[in-house]
Scaffold this active site. Structure first.
Site, mmCIF file in Angstrom:
data_model
loop_
_atom_site.group_PDB
_atom_site.id
_atom_site.type_symbol
_atom_site.label_atom_id
_atom_site.label_comp_id
_atom_site.label_asym_id
_atom_site.label_seq_id
_atom_site.Cartn_x
_atom_site.Cartn_y
_atom_site.Cartn_z
ATOM 1 N N GLU A 89 39.017 39.925 39.411
ATOM 2 C CA GLU A 89 39.995 38.817 40.082
ATOM 3 C C GLU A 89 39.655 38.437 41.536
ATOM 4 O OE1 GLU A 89 43.806 41.650 38.664
ATOM 5 O OE2 GLU A 89 43.110 42.077 40.421
ATOM 6 N N HIS A 134 43.594 41.540 29.939
ATOM 7 C CA HIS A 134 42.937 42.508 30.439
ATOM 8 C C HIS A 134 42.156 43.312 29.046
ATOM 9 C CE1 HIS A 134 45.436 42.278 33.979
ATOM 10 N NE2 HIS A 134 44.287 42.231 34.678
ATOM 11 N N GLU A 172 58.678 46.281 42.272
ATOM 12 C CA GLU A 172 57.705 47.720 42.110
ATOM 13 C C GLU A 172 58.678 48.680 42.885
ATOM 14 O OE1 GLU A 172 53.341 48.897 42.100
ATOM 15 O OE2 GLU A 172 53.865 47.106 41.315
ATOM 16 N N GLU A 224 38.632 44.674 35.100
ATOM 17 C CA GLU A 224 39.580 43.961 36.121
ATOM 18 C C GLU A 224 38.406 42.749 36.598
ATOM 19 O OE1 GLU A 224 42.531 43.561 36.718
ATOM 20 O OE2 GLU A 224 43.508 45.459 36.667
ATOM 21 N N HIS A 271 40.886 35.681 37.282
ATOM 22 C CA HIS A 271 42.336 35.291 37.443
ATOM 23 C C HIS A 271 42.519 35.631 38.649
ATOM 24 C CE1 HIS A 271 42.554 39.089 35.733
ATOM 25 N NE2 HIS A 271 43.651 39.491 36.333
ATOM 26 N N CYS A 275 50.040 46.052 43.718
ATOM 27 C CA CYS A 275 49.175 44.668 43.309
ATOM 28 C C CYS A 275 50.053 43.894 42.638
ATOM 29 C CB CYS A 275 47.901 45.063 42.762
ATOM 30 S SG CYS A 275 46.835 46.149 43.906
ATOM 31 N N HIS A 331 50.264 39.796 40.297
ATOM 32 C CA HIS A 331 49.704 38.370 40.206
ATOM 33 C C HIS A 331 50.900 37.288 40.128
ATOM 34 C CE1 HIS A 331 47.731 41.470 37.395
ATOM 35 N NE2 HIS A 331 46.700 40.591 37.607
ATOM 36 N N TYR A 378 36.771 40.909 43.439
ATOM 37 C CA TYR A 378 36.146 42.107 42.639
ATOM 38 C C TYR A 378 36.079 41.980 41.374
ATOM 39 C CZ TYR A 378 40.362 44.242 41.324
ATOM 40 O OH TYR A 378 41.675 44.548 40.492
ATOM 41 N N TRP A 409 39.237 48.819 43.812
ATOM 42 C CA TRP A 409 39.444 47.635 44.532
ATOM 43 C C TRP A 409 39.907 48.335 46.087
ATOM 44 C CZ3 TRP A 409 42.394 48.733 40.190
ATOM 45 C CH2 TRP A 409 43.562 49.260 40.589
#
Length: 205
Positions: free
Chosen positions: A130, A39, A101, A128, A46, A81, A83, A118, A176
């Protein structure tokens, strides 16, 4: 509203070595990059995901991002959120991240917006960028044990109230989250359930 307490830590060597999947414009994998370095002002496209977690009463778990996070610190947003790692099934990544988390189990995870994408820019120029499928999940308990490195605070909010306040602009949330709420159905718990072929190719089983 609850402040984040002691929870499973996302820090340490494993977090430092986490990789994200890089994508072409059609959503195919073209390589990997270290999450900690991906980032910046020219962030490559990604793969990521967003998740909206509902409790048995139908309330949505809304979280405030930890103030120490490098992107959108202190901003309120959807439940969490993340990855998926290289080769990791995306629904397993959602469940993994929910546990890491927030300390919650997610037995029911469904695709709500498989093709969501977005791009957003912070005030300091960090981007961002993604392809970010959106999932709806349910948890059997309201017992949340957030990782303080990831979550500053959280609250359970009735979905109609949350949706209306995001859409009318009275509840500030991440960029987002605004776009996702605009695209989500009126009743995401009942209406989520897109097929895997709605996902970017890199995220399909």
């Amino acid at each position: 509203m609850s402040a984040a307490g002691a929870g499973p830590s996302a820090g340490g060597p494993a977090a430092a070595q986490e990789q994200v999947v890089l994508l072409d414009e059609l959503g195919h994998s073209i390589g990997v990059a270290a999450k900690r370095s991906v980032h910046h002002q020219d962030t490559p496209l990604h793969l990521a995901f967003s998740c909206y977690v509902f409790n048995p009463d139908g309330a949505l778990l809304v979280t405030q991002r930890a103030v120490g996070k490098p992107t959108w610190p202190g901003v309120w947003t959807n439940s969490f959120c993340g990855h998926p790692g290289p080769g990791e099934p995306i629904t397993e990544a959602v469940r993994r991240r929910g546990e890491q988390e927030l300390g919650i189990s997610l037995p029911d995870v469904r695709i709500a917006l498989g093709a969501f994408r977005y791009r957003a820019v912070m005030t300091d120029g960090v981007v961002e960028n993604e392809m970010c499928p959106v999932f709806v999940a349910t948890t059997p308990s309201t017992d949340v044990r957030p990782d303080p490195e990831e979550v500053e605070a959280y609250e359970w909010v009735p979905w109609p109230e949350f949706r209306a306040s995001v859409l009318d602009g009275s509840r500030p949330v991440s960029p987002w989250c605004v776009e996702q709420v605009q695209a989500l159905p009126d009743d995401p718990v009942r209406e989520a359930g897109q097929r895997f072929d709605a996902l970017p190719p890199a995220a399909r089983p």
